[in-house]
Design a protein around this motif. Structure first.
Motif, PDB file in Angstrom:
ATOM      1  N   VAL A  58      63.493 -15.578  50.388  1.00  6.48           N
ATOM      2  CA  VAL A  58      62.168 -15.801  50.950  1.00  6.48           C
ATOM      3  C   VAL A  58      61.820 -17.286  50.866  1.00  6.48           C
ATOM      4  N   ASN A  59      61.238 -17.816  51.931  1.00  6.13           N
ATOM      5  CA  ASN A  59      60.718 -19.179  51.931  1.00  6.13           C
ATOM      6  C   ASN A  59      59.448 -19.175  51.092  1.00  6.13           C
ATOM      7  N   LEU A  60      59.394 -20.017  50.055  1.00  4.79           N
ATOM      8  CA  LEU A  60      58.242 -20.010  49.145  1.00  4.79           C
ATOM      9  C   LEU A  60      56.972 -20.555  49.792  1.00  4.79           C
ATOM     10  N   GLU A  61      57.104 -21.425  50.774  1.00  6.16           N
ATOM     11  CA  GLU A  61      55.924 -21.997  51.413  1.00  6.16           C
ATOM     12  C   GLU A  61      55.279 -21.024  52.395  1.00  6.16           C
ATOM     13  N   SER A  62      56.086 -20.449  53.274  1.00  2.00           N
ATOM     14  CA  SER A  62      55.535 -19.556  54.303  1.00  2.00           C
ATOM     15  C   SER A  62      55.569 -18.081  53.901  1.00  2.00           C
ATOM     16  N   ARG A  63      56.318 -17.744  52.829  1.00  3.72           N
ATOM     17  CA  ARG A  63      56.508 -16.369  52.351  1.00  3.72           C
ATOM     18  C   ARG A  63      57.225 -15.487  53.379  1.00  3.72           C
ATOM     19  N   HIS A  64      57.922 -16.113  54.340  1.00  2.53           N
ATOM     20  CA  HIS A  64      58.714 -15.360  55.315  1.00  2.53           C
ATOM     21  C   HIS A  64      60.128 -15.165  54.790  1.00  2.53           C
ATOM     22  N   MET A  65      60.706 -14.017  55.123  1.00  2.85           N
ATOM     23  CA  MET A  65      62.062 -13.740  54.698  1.00  2.85           C
ATOM     24  C   MET A  65      63.034 -14.550  55.555  1.00  2.85           C
ATOM     25  N   ILE A  66      63.922 -15.275  54.891  1.00  7.58           N
ATOM     26  CA  ILE A  66      64.915 -16.100  55.573  1.00  7.58           C
ATOM     27  C   ILE A  66      66.190 -15.306  55.823  1.00  7.58           C
ATOM     28  N   ALA A  67      66.612 -14.542  54.819  1.00 10.29           N
ATOM     29  CA  ALA A  67      67.857 -13.781  54.923  1.00 10.29           C
ATOM     30  C   ALA A  67      67.763 -12.530  54.067  1.00 10.29           C
ATOM     31  N   GLU A  68      68.611 -11.572  54.396  1.00 11.87           N
ATOM     32  CA  GLU A  68      68.673 -10.327  53.633  1.00 11.87           C
ATOM     33  C   GLU A  68      70.113  -9.850  53.622  1.00 11.87           C
ATOM     34  N   THR A  69      70.559  -9.373  52.474  1.00 15.09           N
ATOM     35  CA  THR A  69      71.920  -8.863  52.337  1.00 15.09           C
ATOM     36  C   THR A  69      71.957  -7.868  51.190  1.00 15.09           C
ATOM     37  N   THR A  70      73.132  -7.374  50.872  1.00 16.63           N
ATOM     38  CA  THR A  70      73.312  -6.501  49.712  1.00 16.63           C
ATOM     39  C   THR A  70      74.445  -7.054  48.857  1.00 16.63           C
ATOM     40  N   GLU A  88      63.059 -18.434  47.223  1.00 17.62           N
ATOM     41  CA  GLU A  88      63.109 -17.481  46.124  1.00 17.62           C
ATOM     42  C   GLU A  88      64.082 -16.381  46.506  1.00 17.62           C
ATOM     43  N   VAL A  89      64.991 -16.060  45.600  1.00 14.89           N
ATOM     44  CA  VAL A  89      65.942 -14.973  45.798  1.00 14.89           C
ATOM     45  C   VAL A  89      65.446 -13.793  44.978  1.00 14.89           C
ATOM     46  N   ILE A  90      65.328 -12.641  45.623  1.00  9.22           N
ATOM     47  CA  ILE A  90      64.838 -11.432  44.958  1.00  9.22           C
ATOM     48  C   ILE A  90      65.949 -10.388  44.991  1.00  9.22           C
ATOM     49  N   LEU A  91      66.435 -10.021  43.815  1.00  6.61           N
ATOM     50  CA  LEU A  91      67.456  -8.987  43.682  1.00  6.61           C
ATOM     51  C   LEU A  91      66.761  -7.722  43.218  1.00  6.61           C
ATOM     52  N   ASP A  92      66.827  -6.681  44.033  1.00  3.38           N
ATOM     53  CA  ASP A  92      66.141  -5.418  43.732  1.00  3.38           C
ATOM     54  C   ASP A  92      67.187  -4.323  43.574  1.00  3.38           C
ATOM     55  N   ALA A  93      67.358  -3.853  42.339  1.00  2.92           N
ATOM     56  CA  ALA A  93      68.348  -2.819  42.055  1.00  2.92           C
ATOM     57  C   ALA A  93      67.738  -1.421  42.075  1.00  2.92           C
ATOM     58  N   GLY A  94      66.480  -1.308  42.479  1.00  3.34           N
ATOM     59  CA  GLY A  94      65.829  -0.003  42.558  1.00  3.34           C
ATOM     60  C   GLY A  94      65.228   0.425  41.235  1.00  3.34           C
ATOM     61  N   GLN A  95      64.359   1.400  41.268  1.00  5.02           N
ATOM     62  CA  GLN A  95      63.687   1.983  40.108  1.00  5.02           C
ATOM     63  C   GLN A  95      62.996   0.927  39.249  1.00  5.02           C
ATOM     64  N   GLY A  96      62.447  -0.096  39.895  1.00  4.33           N
ATOM     65  CA  GLY A  96      61.703  -1.120  39.174  1.00  4.33           C
ATOM     66  C   GLY A  96      62.545  -2.222  38.572  1.00  4.33           C
ATOM     67  N   HIS A  97      63.858  -2.168  38.731  1.00  2.00           N
ATOM     68  CA  HIS A  97      64.746  -3.198  38.197  1.00  2.00           C
ATOM     69  C   HIS A  97      64.834  -4.319  39.218  1.00  2.00           C
ATOM     70  N   ARG A  98      64.293  -5.475  38.835  1.00  4.23           N
ATOM     71  CA  ARG A  98      64.183  -6.575  39.779  1.00  4.23           C
ATOM     72  C   ARG A  98      64.322  -7.905  39.038  1.00  4.23           C
ATOM     73  N   ALA A  99      65.008  -8.859  39.650  1.00  4.44           N
ATOM     74  CA  ALA A  99      65.129 -10.197  39.076  1.00  4.44           C
ATOM     75  C   ALA A  99      64.956 -11.206  40.203  1.00  4.44           C
ATOM     76  N   THR A 100      64.449 -12.391  39.864  1.00  6.69           N
ATOM     77  CA  THR A 100      64.239 -13.432  40.866  1.00  6.69           C
ATOM     78  C   THR A 100      64.863 -14.735  40.399  1.00  6.69           C
ATOM     79  N   TRP A 101      65.179 -15.587  41.362  1.00  7.49           N
ATOM     80  CA  TRP A 101      65.701 -16.931  41.129  1.00  7.49           C
ATOM     81  C   TRP A 101      65.033 -17.846  42.140  1.00  7.49           C
ATOM     82  N   GLN A 102      64.599 -19.025  41.706  1.00  3.01           N
ATOM     83  CA  GLN A 102      63.912 -19.945  42.613  1.00  3.01           C
ATOM     84  C   GLN A 102      64.591 -21.295  42.654  1.00  3.01           C
ATOM     85  N   SER A 103      64.543 -21.900  43.838  1.00  2.00           N
ATOM     86  CA  SER A 103      64.974 -23.279  44.029  1.00  2.00           C
ATOM     87  C   SER A 103      63.783 -24.024  44.609  1.00  2.00           C
ATOM     88  N   GLU A 104      63.279 -24.986  43.878  1.00  2.00           N
ATOM     89  CA  GLU A 104      62.097 -25.733  44.326  1.00  2.00           C
ATOM     90  C   GLU A 104      62.400 -26.655  45.501  1.00  2.00           C
TER      91      GLU A 104
END
Length: 150
Positions: A58-70, A88-104
């Protein structure tokens, strides 16, 4: 040691054995830029890869999704991103398991900023462990008090 104290001690020890699975579902995502693409990997606290899980960039400024994969069977992924925008990279493993990584900066240079996110739910085994520890403390205090009262 009387029978009640021994029973409580056994309950505490058994609940402690089963409480370690609460951390087994915590996930971590690690990302880096290489050859104009964003690469990453996700893994559980146990070291097992986060397989076949959703990854969104996700683009942190516009909050638009740039890419999606698995993620792959090895827990890795790669996507093409444009230079410059903070992401911001959002990894969603389901059932509330989620981690993020950001590059400023969003530059195609290596970044090692890691952020973790755990599920919001309290695990039943954690509650049982906490109650067992409290009961064990009271049992030990009661045992100590009886021994020293005489």
């Amino acid at each position: 040691m009387n029978r009640v104290t021994f029973t409580w001690l056994c309950i505490v020890l058994m609940s402690a054995l089963f409480s370690s699975d609460a951390l087994a579902h915590k996930i971590t995502v690690f990302c880096w830029f290489e050859n104009g693409a964003l690469h990453g990997e996700g893994y559980f606290n146990s070291g097992d890869p986060v397989q076949n899980s959703s990854v969104r960039v996700v683009n942190l400024e516009s909050r638009h999704m740039i890419a999606e994969t698995t993620t792959s069977e090895k827990g890795t992924f790669a996507v093409s991103v444009e230079d410059g925008a903070p992401i911001e990279v959002i990894l969603d493993a389901g059932q509330g398991h989620r981690a993020t990584w950001q590059s400023e900066t969003g530059k195609t240079e290596e970044h090692k900023t890691i952020q973790h996110s755990q599920p919001e739910k309290t695990r039943l085994s954690s509650v049982i462990t906490a109650l067992g520890l409290i009961a064990a403390l009271f049992a030990m205090l009661s045992f100590w008090k009886r021994r020293h009262a005489a």
